[in-house]
Design a protein around this motif. Structure first.
Motif, PDB file in Angstrom:
ATOM      1  N   LYS A 204      51.834  39.932  34.163  1.00 56.70           N
ATOM      2  CA  LYS A 204      53.196  39.431  34.028  1.00 56.70           C
ATOM      3  C   LYS A 204      53.456  38.244  34.939  1.00 56.70           C
ATOM      4  CE  LYS A 204      58.033  40.893  34.375  1.00 56.70           C
ATOM      5  NZ  LYS A 204      58.949  42.030  34.619  1.00 56.70           N
ATOM      6  N   HIS A 205      52.922  38.309  36.161  1.00 59.90           N
ATOM      7  CA  HIS A 205      53.215  37.281  37.151  1.00 59.90           C
ATOM      8  C   HIS A 205      52.038  36.321  37.393  1.00 59.90           C
ATOM      9  CE1 HIS A 205      57.092  39.035  38.013  1.00 59.90           C
ATOM     10  NE2 HIS A 205      56.531  40.214  38.141  1.00 59.90           N
ATOM     11  N   GLY A 206      51.013  36.406  36.544  1.00 57.75           N
ATOM     12  CA  GLY A 206      49.903  35.461  36.633  1.00 57.75           C
ATOM     13  C   GLY A 206      49.176  35.468  37.962  1.00 57.75           C
ATOM     14  N   LEU A 207      48.990  36.662  38.547  1.00 55.97           N
ATOM     15  CA  LEU A 207      48.372  36.747  39.873  1.00 55.97           C
ATOM     16  C   LEU A 207      46.875  36.443  39.836  1.00 55.97           C
ATOM     17  CD1 LEU A 207      50.139  39.869  41.436  1.00 55.97           C
ATOM     18  CD2 LEU A 207      50.937  37.510  41.185  1.00 55.97           C
ATOM     19  N   ILE A 208      46.226  36.782  38.731  1.00 56.03           N
ATOM     20  CA  ILE A 208      44.805  36.467  38.554  1.00 56.03           C
ATOM     21  C   ILE A 208      44.677  35.731  37.228  1.00 56.03           C
ATOM     22  CG2 ILE A 208      42.469  37.389  38.283  1.00 56.03           C
ATOM     23  CD1 ILE A 208      43.310  39.768  40.006  1.00 56.03           C
ATOM     24  N   ALA A 209      44.523  34.414  37.310  1.00 59.65           N
ATOM     25  CA  ALA A 209      44.485  33.589  36.109  1.00 59.65           C
ATOM     26  C   ALA A 209      43.285  32.652  36.094  1.00 59.65           C
ATOM     27  CB  ALA A 209      45.775  32.780  35.983  1.00 59.65           C
ATOM     28  N   ASP A 210      42.326  32.944  36.974  1.00 58.41           N
ATOM     29  CA  ASP A 210      41.101  32.147  37.017  1.00 58.41           C
ATOM     30  C   ASP A 210      40.036  32.968  37.734  1.00 58.41           C
ATOM     31  OD1 ASP A 210      41.666  31.963  39.785  1.00 58.41           O
ATOM     32  OD2 ASP A 210      42.733  30.071  39.520  1.00 58.41           O
ATOM     33  N   ASP A 211      38.905  32.347  38.041  1.00 58.04           N
ATOM     34  CA  ASP A 211      37.796  33.057  38.689  1.00 58.04           C
ATOM     35  C   ASP A 211      37.777  32.858  40.210  1.00 58.04           C
ATOM     36  OD1 ASP A 211      36.904  33.978  36.226  1.00 58.04           O
ATOM     37  OD2 ASP A 211      35.599  32.253  35.902  1.00 58.04           O
ATOM     38  N   ALA A 212      38.906  32.456  40.794  1.00 51.76           N
ATOM     39  CA  ALA A 212      38.955  32.218  42.236  1.00 51.76           C
ATOM     40  C   ALA A 212      38.580  33.483  43.013  1.00 51.76           C
ATOM     41  CB  ALA A 212      40.341  31.747  42.644  1.00 51.76           C
ATOM     42  N   PRO A 213      37.681  33.386  43.983  1.00 53.18           N
ATOM     43  CA  PRO A 213      37.287  34.558  44.777  1.00 53.18           C
ATOM     44  C   PRO A 213      38.475  35.168  45.518  1.00 53.18           C
ATOM     45  CG  PRO A 213      35.750  32.735  45.102  1.00 53.18           C
ATOM     46  CD  PRO A 213      36.922  32.177  44.362  1.00 53.18           C
ATOM     47  N   ILE A 214      38.476  36.487  45.624  1.00 56.77           N
ATOM     48  CA  ILE A 214      39.591  37.211  46.239  1.00 56.77           C
ATOM     49  C   ILE A 214      39.090  38.065  47.396  1.00 56.77           C
ATOM     50  CG2 ILE A 214      41.421  38.919  45.871  1.00 56.77           C
ATOM     51  CD1 ILE A 214      41.373  38.165  42.911  1.00 56.77           C
ATOM     52  N   MET A 215      39.789  37.972  48.534  1.00 56.14           N
ATOM     53  CA  MET A 215      39.530  38.869  49.660  1.00 56.14           C
ATOM     54  C   MET A 215      40.714  39.824  49.799  1.00 56.14           C
ATOM     55  SD  MET A 215      38.839  38.178  53.758  1.00 56.14           S
ATOM     56  CE  MET A 215      37.086  37.762  53.534  1.00 56.14           C
ATOM     57  N   VAL A 216      40.439  41.119  49.754  1.00 54.45           N
ATOM     58  CA  VAL A 216      41.462  42.133  49.978  1.00 54.45           C
ATOM     59  C   VAL A 216      41.622  42.346  51.473  1.00 54.45           C
ATOM     60  CG1 VAL A 216      42.085  44.561  49.654  1.00 54.45           C
ATOM     61  CG2 VAL A 216      41.003  43.288  47.795  1.00 54.45           C
ATOM     62  N   GLY A 217      42.869  42.275  51.947  1.00 51.29           N
ATOM     63  CA  GLY A 217      43.132  42.564  53.349  1.00 51.29           C
ATOM     64  C   GLY A 217      43.082  44.070  53.558  1.00 51.29           C
ATOM     65  N   LEU A 218      41.995  44.544  54.131  1.00 57.09           N
ATOM     66  CA  LEU A 218      41.756  45.981  54.270  1.00 57.09           C
ATOM     67  C   LEU A 218      42.185  46.422  55.673  1.00 57.09           C
ATOM     68  CD1 LEU A 218      40.535  48.092  52.332  1.00 57.09           C
ATOM     69  CD2 LEU A 218      38.349  47.771  53.491  1.00 57.09           C
ATOM     70  N   SER A 219      43.320  47.110  55.756  1.00 53.48           N
ATOM     71  CA  SER A 219      43.830  47.553  57.057  1.00 53.48           C
ATOM     72  C   SER A 219      43.258  48.897  57.464  1.00 53.48           C
ATOM     73  CB  SER A 219      45.355  47.645  57.005  1.00 53.48           C
ATOM     74  OG  SER A 219      45.753  48.709  56.144  1.00 53.48           O
ATOM     75  N   GLY A 220      42.801  49.661  56.475  1.00 56.02           N
ATOM     76  CA  GLY A 220      42.321  51.011  56.746  1.00 56.02           C
ATOM     77  C   GLY A 220      43.296  52.069  56.281  1.00 56.02           C
ATOM     78  N   GLY A 221      44.510  51.638  55.855  1.00 61.50           N
ATOM     79  CA  GLY A 221      45.490  52.577  55.342  1.00 61.50           C
ATOM     80  C   GLY A 221      45.291  52.849  53.858  1.00 61.50           C
ATOM     81  N   LYS A 222      46.041  53.820  53.347  1.00 62.36           N
ATOM     82  CA  LYS A 222      45.896  54.240  51.959  1.00 62.36           C
ATOM     83  C   LYS A 222      46.220  53.119  50.978  1.00 62.36           C
ATOM     84  CE  LYS A 222      50.607  56.073  51.432  1.00 62.36           C
ATOM     85  NZ  LYS A 222      51.127  55.129  52.442  1.00 62.36           N
ATOM     86  N   ASP A 223      47.169  52.253  51.345  1.00 60.70           N
ATOM     87  CA  ASP A 223      47.618  51.208  50.422  1.00 60.70           C
ATOM     88  C   ASP A 223      46.536  50.163  50.184  1.00 60.70           C
ATOM     89  OD1 ASP A 223      50.053  52.574  50.612  1.00 60.70           O
ATOM     90  OD2 ASP A 223      50.748  51.272  52.228  1.00 60.70           O
ATOM     91  N   SER A 224      45.974  49.642  51.252  1.00 60.96           N
ATOM     92  CA  SER A 224      44.971  48.579  51.104  1.00 60.96           C
ATOM     93  C   SER A 224      43.677  49.113  50.500  1.00 60.96           C
ATOM     94  CB  SER A 224      44.697  47.900  52.448  1.00 60.96           C
ATOM     95  OG  SER A 224      44.149  48.795  53.388  1.00 60.96           O
ATOM     96  N   ILE A 225      43.308  50.364  50.819  1.00 59.69           N
ATOM     97  CA  ILE A 225      42.110  50.956  50.226  1.00 59.69           C
ATOM     98  C   ILE A 225      42.312  51.133  48.721  1.00 59.69           C
ATOM     99  CG2 ILE A 225      40.626  52.999  50.147  1.00 59.69           C
ATOM    100  CD1 ILE A 225      41.176  53.401  53.121  1.00 59.69           C
ATOM    101  N   THR A 226      43.506  51.587  48.339  1.00 59.99           N
ATOM    102  CA  THR A 226      43.812  51.739  46.913  1.00 59.99           C
ATOM    103  C   THR A 226      43.775  50.387  46.210  1.00 59.99           C
ATOM    104  OG1 THR A 226      45.175  53.708  47.312  1.00 59.99           O
ATOM    105  CG2 THR A 226      45.548  52.515  45.248  1.00 59.99           C
ATOM    106  N   LEU A 227      44.320  49.355  46.853  1.00 65.04           N
ATOM    107  CA  LEU A 227      44.294  48.016  46.257  1.00 65.04           C
ATOM    108  C   LEU A 227      42.863  47.545  46.024  1.00 65.04           C
ATOM    109  CD1 LEU A 227      45.595  45.380  45.323  1.00 65.04           C
ATOM    110  CD2 LEU A 227      45.622  44.635  47.714  1.00 65.04           C
ATOM    111  N   LEU A 228      41.977  47.797  46.971  1.00 64.97           N
ATOM    112  CA  LEU A 228      40.583  47.415  46.800  1.00 64.97           C
ATOM    113  C   LEU A 228      39.997  48.096  45.563  1.00 64.97           C
ATOM    114  CD1 LEU A 228      38.050  45.953  47.892  1.00 64.97           C
ATOM    115  CD2 LEU A 228      37.544  48.028  49.207  1.00 64.97           C
TER     116      LEU A 228
END
Length: 242
Positions: free
Chosen positions: A17-41
């Motif tokens: 909906k918001h065009g967050l991934i619209a190309d092949d640009a490499p992505i780094m997930v900010g991994l804090s160690g909490g449940k939210d960032s791990i789930t996002l990964l």
């Protein structure tokens, strides 16, 4: 994995909906160690399999210098075959010992974001993904409203022109409770937060405030999210890309 399927579905719809991934640009997930960032990964790892865009995915961890044990995160990334990058820092001692901040969260968050963006930039990842969810989105609006007099909250996509980094938040439509259930269901390798301010912040107060409202109006947070998305975000596909 039934909770994860709903998280993935909500996130995928929001990404499109918001065009967050619209190309092949490499992505780094900010991994804090909490449940939210791990789930996002896990979400972006699974979305990669289904998306027509074949971005390279990595995880970045900022060590605050507070003695956190992040080996479980390394093991998870190894299992997912996702490169794990770490940035060692002394952000914790600076905030608590040197600066002795009474309200440390704002400065700590700013320094962590800067360190994460630097880590992404120097390793060739022009896009950083953060694990903010629906509760964060509404709470931040209320914090800005009540403590700063501003009607503002996260954007799903933000371009930082000074760093040439794009920040995305794919899980803004996902309730925290759904992530919590997923975390318990699959026993996510959550890292113990060593921060002495954890559980004693303005955001924690706002969480309690929202729970009180939801006790009599169960749809309050969901309706607040819809109103904010409609009035502040609209359909941002392409709008925030630079």
């Amino acid at each position: 994995m039934r909770y994860f399927r709903e998280i993935l579905s909500r996130s995928a719809s929001f990404i499109k909906k918001h065009g967050l991934i619209a190309d092949d640009a490499p992505i780094m997930v900010g991994l804090s160690g909490g449940k939210d960032s791990i789930t996002l990964l896990m979400v972006l790892h699974e979305f990669l399999k289904r998306s027509k865009y074949k971005y390279s995915l990595s995880a970045g961890y900022v060590d605050l210098g507070l003695g956190a044990d992040y080996h479980a995160l390394e093991d998870l990334c190894r299992k997912l075959e996702v490169p794990f990058f770490i940035e060692k820092s002394q952000i914790g001692p600076v905030v608590f010992d040197i600066r002795q901040e009474k309200n440390p969260c704002s400065l700590c968050a700013k320094m962590r974001r800067g360190a994460l963006n630097d880590l992404a930039k120097k390793n060739g990842f022009p896009k950083v993904a953060l694990g903010h969810h629906q509760d964060d989105y509404v709470e931040t609006f209320l914090l800005n409203l009540f403590f700063e007099g501003r009607c503002d909250t996260f954007k799903p996509l933000t371009y930082l022109d000074r760093m040439d980094i794009t920040v995305i938040r794919p899980m803004l439509s996902v309730p925290e409770e759904l992530i919590r259930k997923h975390s318990v269901n699959v026993d996510l390798p959550v890292v113990l937060n060593p921060c002495e301010a954890d559980g004693h912040t303005r955001r924690d107060d706002m969480k309690s405030f929202l729970r009180q409202i939801e006790s009599s109006h169960p749809m309050a947070k969901e309706l607040a999210f819809r109103a904010l998305e409609r009035n502040q975000l609209g359909n941002t596909k392409g709008k925030w890309d630079h």
